[in-house]
Design an enzyme around this catalytic site. Structure first.
Site, PDB file in Angstrom:
ATOM      1  N   GLU A  56       0.830  -1.210   0.000  1.00  0.00           N
ATOM      2  CA  GLU A  56       0.000   0.000   0.000  1.00  0.00           C
ATOM      3  C   GLU A  56       0.865   1.262   0.000  1.00  0.00           C
ATOM      4  O   GLU A  56       0.499   2.274  -0.585  1.00  0.00           O
ATOM      5  CB  GLU A  56      -0.949   0.001   1.196  1.00  0.00           C
ATOM      6  CG  GLU A  56      -2.088  -0.993   1.076  1.00  0.00           C
ATOM      7  CD  GLU A  56      -2.991  -0.718  -0.126  1.00  0.00           C
ATOM      8  OE1 GLU A  56      -3.045   0.438  -0.583  1.00  0.00           O
ATOM      9  OE2 GLU A  56      -3.608  -1.667  -0.626  1.00  0.00           O
ATOM     10  N   CYS A 211     -13.453  -0.061 -15.228  1.00  0.00           N
ATOM     11  CA  CYS A 211     -13.972   1.309 -15.129  1.00  0.00           C
ATOM     12  C   CYS A 211     -12.801   2.285 -15.201  1.00  0.00           C
ATOM     13  O   CYS A 211     -12.501   3.002 -14.259  1.00  0.00           O
ATOM     14  CB  CYS A 211     -14.748   1.463 -13.821  1.00  0.00           C
ATOM     15  SG  CYS A 211     -15.706   2.989 -13.763  1.00  0.00           S
ATOM     16  N   CYS A 221     -19.014  -4.589 -17.805  1.00  0.00           N
ATOM     17  CA  CYS A 221     -18.946  -4.281 -16.373  1.00  0.00           C
ATOM     18  C   CYS A 221     -19.915  -5.168 -15.584  1.00  0.00           C
ATOM     19  O   CYS A 221     -21.103  -5.246 -15.914  1.00  0.00           O
ATOM     20  CB  CYS A 221     -19.293  -2.808 -16.142  1.00  0.00           C
ATOM     21  SG  CYS A 221     -19.276  -2.360 -14.400  1.00  0.00           S
ATOM     22  N   SER A 322       6.399  14.838  -9.635  1.00  0.00           N
ATOM     23  CA  SER A 322       4.946  15.027  -9.602  1.00  0.00           C
ATOM     24  C   SER A 322       4.552  16.488  -9.769  1.00  0.00           C
ATOM     25  O   SER A 322       3.569  16.797 -10.428  1.00  0.00           O
ATOM     26  CB  SER A 322       4.370  14.466  -8.306  1.00  0.00           C
ATOM     27  OG  SER A 322       4.957  15.129  -7.211  1.00  0.00           O
TER      28      SER A 322
HETATM   29  S1  SF4 Z   1     -21.027   0.735 -15.859  1.00  0.00           S
HETATM   30 FE1  SF4 Z   1     -19.237  -0.033 -14.828  1.00  0.00          FE
HETATM   31  S2  SF4 Z   1     -17.533   0.516 -16.183  1.00  0.00           S
HETATM   32 FE2  SF4 Z   1     -19.303   1.749 -16.804  1.00  0.00          FE
HETATM   33  S3  SF4 Z   1     -19.037   3.667 -15.686  1.00  0.00           S
HETATM   34 FE3  SF4 Z   1     -20.374   2.344 -14.477  1.00  0.00          FE
HETATM   35  S4  SF4 Z   1     -18.998   1.292 -13.049  1.00  0.00           S
HETATM   36 FE4  SF4 Z   1     -17.746   2.154 -14.681  1.00  0.00          FE
END
Ligand code: SF4
Length: 400
Positions: A56, A211, A221, A322
């Site tokens: 992490e 996503c 998704c 950065s």
């Molecule tokens: S449907 Fe799934 S991949 Fe598409 S924006 Fe929503 S969470 Fe993200």
């Protein structure tokens, strides 16, 4: 598996566009997908709190794909909190080399000494106690508490925040006041009490692989049914709204690679601050209107007391941090008129000795490019003749 919300319940929260709901089946569906698709990352082999903590810490500023080899190298060298606590700072920085943001490594070692000295070598189990350790912020404390100790807390890093923002169609930039607490609150209401760490990992994994920041892969998704951005927007990738960032400032600096036989002059940066404790060539900022070669001469003299008669431009090396980027004008200096002041933090080293010291990535680039790469050689050694004639570069012109 138990869930905090009862079957069929929905999580409620307020958004800038009105009320939103997260279906209670979001948790189980996401975990089912995660169990099938999770990537075999090295820190997922077990639930060892120390390894989770190291991972992490690395992932605070390093992408998953890049972090894996650094993680393997670090835990191979320091397999437990006790070995890390016993290590010298230079060894720890050397093992961290290339991962950047070296303050993380220094704080990790400092925290390891506290864990051994005050907690009997075991990481504390609560978010509050973890947050007392150097380098452990609210996200990292929550990640360790949930992943290593099954504490029922939501841990959202950049990927998780983006995913959650899309689920609830958060309209504001993620850094806006109140956005993070609101997203954490909404997700807490669907957090599986039996597997909180896996849920947190699954949200991040979804953000990394499905996503994604741009062009989310909504058709594949597993939790599209829970996503307001997918249902209500033509482009779900428009969330989150990006905050306007000021352009990254560029710093021009001159570097003196002073050569004496087969050795180079290097010095250690002061502890603390940017790249603290790492070794580099002398040099510093080029003042406005100053010639880079004059800046290299001046910096060498001011920092080390050394003066050289012969200077040759090697080229320019660029590196991005950065918050700023640097343009390093590199010069080879030989034929010393005045020797440098030497000491614990400044010495002559051969290339092999330099390889054993922790050095910043920009210094690595200089070594790779001018000592072993394709540019002029800082050692002055002759390179094999090239098959084709080279165009001559005008004297003093940077070669990058
Ligand atoms: S449907 Fe799934 S991949 Fe598409 S924006 Fe929503 S969470 Fe993200």
């Amino acid at each position: 598996m138990r869930f905090v919300s009862h079957p069929g319940a929905v999580a409620r929260g307020r958004s800038s566009t009105g009320a939103e709901r997260l279906p209670a089946r979001l948790g189980p569906e996401l975990l089912r997908w995660f169990d099938r698709h999770r990537r075999p990352l090295p820190w997922r082999r077990d639930r060892d709190p120390y390894r989770i903590w190291v991972a992490e810490t690395l992932l605070q500023q390093t992408r998953v794909a890049q972090a894996a080899p650094y993680f393997e190298r670090f835990v191979a060298r320091f397999p437990s909190v006790r070995t890390l606590a016993r290590a010298r700072e230079g060894e720890v920085l050397k093992s961290w080399e290339g991962a950047g943001y070296y303050a993380r490594a220094r704080r990790l070692r400092h925290a390891a000494r506290i864990v051994v000295g005050e907690h009997g070598g075991r990481l504390p189990r609560t978010v509050e106690a973890l947050e007392q350790l150097p380098g452990v912020g609210p996200y990292t404390a929550r990640a360790i508490a949930s992943l290593a100790f099954d504490r029922p807390v939501v841990a959202l890093e950049a990927n998780g925040l983006r995913v959650a923002a899309r689920w609830v169609r958060e309209q504001r930039p993620l850094a806006s006041a109140g956005v993070r607490p609101r997203l954490e609150r909404v997700l807490a209401s669907v957090l599986p009490s039996g597997r909180p760490g896996s849920f947190n990992e699954a949200v991040m994994e979804l953000g990394e692989t499905v996503c994604r920041p741009r062009a989310p892969r909504c058709p594949v998704c597993p939790v599209a049914f829970a996503c307001r951005a997918r249902r209500e927007l033509a482009d779900p990738g428009a969330i989150p709204r990006s905050a306007t960032r000021p352009p990254r400032p560029r710093v021009r600096a001159a570097v003196a690679v002073v050569v004496l036989g087969d050795r180079w002059l290097v010095q250690r940066r002061p502890p603390g601050g940017l790249l603290g404790g790492l070794w580099e060539f002398p040099g510093g900022r080029i003042e406005t209107g100053e010639d880079p070669r004059d800046a290299a001469r001046r910096e060498l003299s001011e920092e080390t007391g050394a003066k050289a008669r012969r200077w040759r431009a090697l080229g320019i090396v660029r590196h991005a941090y950065s918050h700023f980027s640097v343009e390093l004008h590199v010069f080879r200096a030989t034929d010393l008129q005045a020797p440098p002041r030497l000491g614990a933090a400044r010495r002559w080293v051969t290339r092999e000795e330099l390889a054993r010291l922790p050095i910043p990535r920009a210094t690595q680039k200089i070594v790779e490019r001018f000592a072993a790469g394709t540019g002029p050689d800082v050692t002055g050694a002759r390179r094999p003749a090239r098959p084709r004639a080279r165009r001559r570069r005008p004297r003093g012109t940077p070669g990058a």
